[in-house]
Design an enzyme around this catalytic site. Structure first.
Site, mmCIF file in Angstrom:
data_model
loop_
_atom_site.group_PDB
_atom_site.id
_atom_site.type_symbol
_atom_site.label_atom_id
_atom_site.label_comp_id
_atom_site.label_asym_id
_atom_site.label_seq_id
_atom_site.Cartn_x
_atom_site.Cartn_y
_atom_site.Cartn_z
ATOM 1 N N GLY A 1 0.832 -1.330 0.032
ATOM 2 C CA GLY A 1 0.032 0.005 0.020
ATOM 3 C C GLY A 1 0.748 1.286 0.026
ATOM 4 O O GLY A 1 1.173 1.496 1.028
ATOM 5 N N ARG B 1 -1.010 -2.480 -5.238
ATOM 6 C CA ARG B 1 -1.815 -2.960 -6.204
ATOM 7 C C ARG B 1 -1.855 -2.593 -7.502
ATOM 8 O O ARG B 1 -1.843 -3.146 -8.581
ATOM 9 C CB ARG B 1 -3.471 -3.030 -5.617
ATOM 10 C CG ARG B 1 -4.307 -4.068 -6.155
ATOM 11 C CD ARG B 1 -5.691 -3.661 -6.080
ATOM 12 N NE ARG B 1 -6.234 -3.491 -4.806
ATOM 13 C CZ ARG B 1 -6.900 -4.211 -3.992
ATOM 14 N NH1 ARG B 1 -7.290 -5.657 -4.813
ATOM 15 N NH2 ARG B 1 -7.477 -4.099 -2.799
ATOM 16 N N SER C 1 -0.408 7.224 14.337
ATOM 17 C CA SER C 1 -1.080 8.711 14.425
ATOM 18 C C SER C 1 0.148 9.457 14.066
ATOM 19 O O SER C 1 1.248 9.347 14.368
ATOM 20 C CB SER C 1 -1.746 8.870 15.689
ATOM 21 O OG SER C 1 -1.985 10.212 15.611
ATOM 22 N N LYS D 1 -6.378 3.720 19.499
ATOM 23 C CA LYS D 1 -6.301 4.546 18.347
ATOM 24 C C LYS D 1 -7.563 5.399 18.165
ATOM 25 O O LYS D 1 -7.623 6.394 17.790
ATOM 26 C CB LYS D 1 -5.580 3.863 17.044
ATOM 27 C CG LYS D 1 -5.637 4.760 15.780
ATOM 28 C CD LYS D 1 -4.729 6.158 16.074
ATOM 29 C CE LYS D 1 -4.409 7.103 14.826
ATOM 30 N NZ LYS D 1 -5.429 7.307 14.105
ATOM 31 N N HIS E 1 -8.108 7.896 20.589
ATOM 32 C CA HIS E 1 -7.178 8.853 20.324
ATOM 33 C C HIS E 1 -7.966 10.119 19.330
ATOM 34 O O HIS E 1 -8.016 11.084 19.568
ATOM 35 C CB HIS E 1 -5.987 8.343 19.820
ATOM 36 C CG HIS E 1 -5.114 9.431 18.855
ATOM 37 N ND1 HIS E 1 -5.451 9.844 17.785
ATOM 38 C CD2 HIS E 1 -4.233 10.172 19.554
ATOM 39 C CE1 HIS E 1 -4.567 10.958 17.466
ATOM 40 N NE2 HIS E 1 -3.712 10.917 18.418
ATOM 41 N N ASN E 2 -8.611 9.353 18.201
ATOM 42 C CA ASN E 2 -9.407 10.016 17.219
ATOM 43 C C ASN E 2 -10.738 10.683 17.898
ATOM 44 O O ASN E 2 -10.764 11.871 17.600
ATOM 45 C CB ASN E 2 -9.779 9.193 16.053
ATOM 46 C CG ASN E 2 -8.343 8.947 15.226
ATOM 47 O OD1 ASN E 2 -7.421 9.018 15.616
ATOM 48 N ND2 ASN E 2 -8.572 8.795 13.902
ATOM 49 N N GLU F 1 -9.156 13.575 19.855
ATOM 50 C CA GLU F 1 -8.889 14.585 18.715
ATOM 51 C C GLU F 1 -10.293 15.436 17.936
ATOM 52 O O GLU F 1 -10.157 16.566 17.868
ATOM 53 C CB GLU F 1 -8.365 13.829 17.394
ATOM 54 C CG GLU F 1 -7.809 14.461 16.128
ATOM 55 C CD GLU F 1 -7.543 13.475 15.115
ATOM 56 O OE1 GLU F 1 -6.696 12.689 15.440
ATOM 57 O OE2 GLU F 1 -8.023 13.585 13.909
#
Ligand code: 6PG
Length: 480
Positions: A9, A33, A128, A182, A185-186, A189
């Protein structure tokens, strides 16, 4: 020579992580890909033997040292499952798949189980810090198959941000723990960003300051207890001018987007019964902002106090600015207190044994919510690792006590002038509820019992004893 690690990716986050790993002396094999992207990246990066471009998944697997470690930096959702399904037949027992996207923690729980059943180790990791963080040091929150940790720890801790020499990366816990942390965390945020935006709104429309003056105020706040990445970038953003010399912020459409992690946090908090009102409010407010056309129509139809006419900037009211700074600080304490409460509840629910002190520690650097404030949370946790609510710990208790009158002043001012401050108001009403010995929930219980015979507890009996009253009958008897 075989590569230390593979990455699938090559969008910006993926590319930057690869370059970060190479800078730390690791050899990385990459696959994408759209294969042309592999060659373009290898050519542009120009890292000789440290970067191996692969044109198929088979080639990638072949290029790796055993046990193989493969990071997926692909869109959350079905692309992750697609790659896992392609990789599984090519891997051997003990190999490790790492999902570095913002995946939903329930998917991570499912994937860990599925892969462990086949002897493959799975790590779901939050990363992050955006593009810059990925390139020069993100905060990393890995969780999943514990046996994978010693094998990936050196790479992860090398590439992570450091604060006082301590890497912003530690093992979070089993299966979905890393992605859950996470996600919260967001969520935090979202709350932080909403609060900052409301402070900006008040400075602009209540105080009538111009954008440069507001930028200076945020820069000043960034020297004090609010010092944080989000305050710093807010000051920067407000300095930027468009081609015509006017503030670029005024050209940005006021309709907030979202990719889903804040909403997931809100949903989880509802499921676990934890009142994380600031996060939830911030999510709702993004949805409300996105109804731009409807809001414009409503603005012309629902008339009341009007704050939207920007007039000449008036002289700076230092008092109000100080109250606003305090209000932001108090609300931030509420938001983090709620967020940590959610982490603590999820830890119990999913048996993750999350270490809240470690979480505060790794959030101090690299990530979007990094701030001086997180040091304080870590210190408070060190003093009392089993705190029930952050806000009840002496340090934060004193701070909130001092800042609460300012928060009240700011909210009252905003309410009377029609400037929407849903997050500030949520912080205040949460605080007022939290410190209320009595709430009108007695009436709710009585109503539930009246129409649904749901029962209620009495204050003059031990907890757990349920009573039911036929309220209508009782009323009739009383009238006789
Ligand atoms: C981070 C960010 C990152 C990203 C979010 C924003 O920690 O680096 O949180 O994960 O910016 O996707 O999410 P929204 O699009 O929902 O605001």
């Amino acid at each position: 020579m075989k590569a230390d690690i593979g990455l699938i990716g090559l969008a910006v986050m993926g590319q930057n992580l690869v370059l970060n790993m190479i800078d730390h002396g690791y050899t990385v094999a990459v696959y994408n890909r759209t294969v042309s992207k592999v060659d373009a990246f290898v050519e542009e990066a120009n890292r000789n033997d440290a970067l191996i471009g692969c044109h198929s998944i088979e080639e990638l697997v072949e290029a790796l040292q055993k046990p193989r470690k493969i990071i997926l930096m692909v869109k959350a959702g079905s692309p992750v499952d697609d790659f896992i399904n392609q990789l599984v037949p090519l891997l051997e027992k003990g190999d490790i798949i790492i999902d570095g996207g913002n995946s939903h923690y329930l998917d991570t729980i499912r994937r860990t189980k599925f892969l462990e059943e086949q002897g493959i180790l799975f790590v779901g990791t939050g990363i992050s810090g955006g593009e810059e963080g990925a390139r020069h040091g993100p905060a990393i929150m890995p969780g999943g198959s514990k046996d994978a940790w010693p094998l990936i720890k050196p790479i992860f801790q090398d590439i992570a941000a450091k604060v006082d020499g301590v890497p912003c990366c530690e093992w979070m816990g089993p299966d979905g723990a890393g992605h859950y942390v996470k996600m919260v965390h967001n969520g935090i945020e979202y709350a932080d960003m909403q609060l900052i935006s409301e402070a900006y709104h008040l400075l602009r429309y209540y105080m009538k300051l111009d954008v440069d003056q507001i930028s200076d105020i945020f820069a000043e706040w960034n020297q004090g207890k609010l010092k944080s990445y989000l305050i710093e970038i807010t000051s920067d953003i407000l300095k930027v001018k468009d081609e015509d010399g006017l503030p670029l912020i005024d050209k940005v459409l006021d309709a907030a987007g979202q990719k889903g992690t804040g909403k997931w946090t809100a949903i989880s908090s509802l499921e676990l019964g934890v009142p994380t009102t600031l996060i939830t409010t911030a999510v709702y407010q993004r949805f409300l902002s996105a109804l731009k056309d409807t809001r414009v129509e409503a603005a012309s139809k629902i008339k009341d106090v009007d704050h939207e006419e920007i007039t000449e900037s008036s002289k700076i009211d230092e008092d109000f600015i100080n109250h606003l700074q305090e209000a932001l600080y108090a609300s931030k304490i509420v938001a983090y207190s709620q967020g940590f409460q959610l982490l603590s509840q999820a830890s119990k629910e999913y048996n993750w044994d999350l270490n809240l002190g470690t979480i505060a520690l790794i959030w101090r650097g690299g990530c979007i919510i990094r701030s001086a404030f997180l040091n304080k949370i870590k210190e408070v946790h060190d003093q009392n690792p089993h705190f029930e609510h952050l806000i009840l710990e002496t340090f934060f208790l004193k701070k909130v006590e001092m800042a609460l009158p300012s928060l009240r002043k700011v909210v009252m001012k905003a309410l009377s002038t029609g400037i929407p401050v849903p997050a500030f108001a949520a912080a205040l009403t949460w605080l007022d509820s939290f410190r209320s010995k009595y709430l009108p929930a007695n009436l709710i219980q009585a109503q539930r019992d009246y129409f649904g015979a749901h029962g209620f507890e009495r204050i003059d009996y031990p907890r757990g004893t349920s009573f039911h009253v036929n309220w209508q009958e009782k009323l009739k008897t009383m009238k006789k």
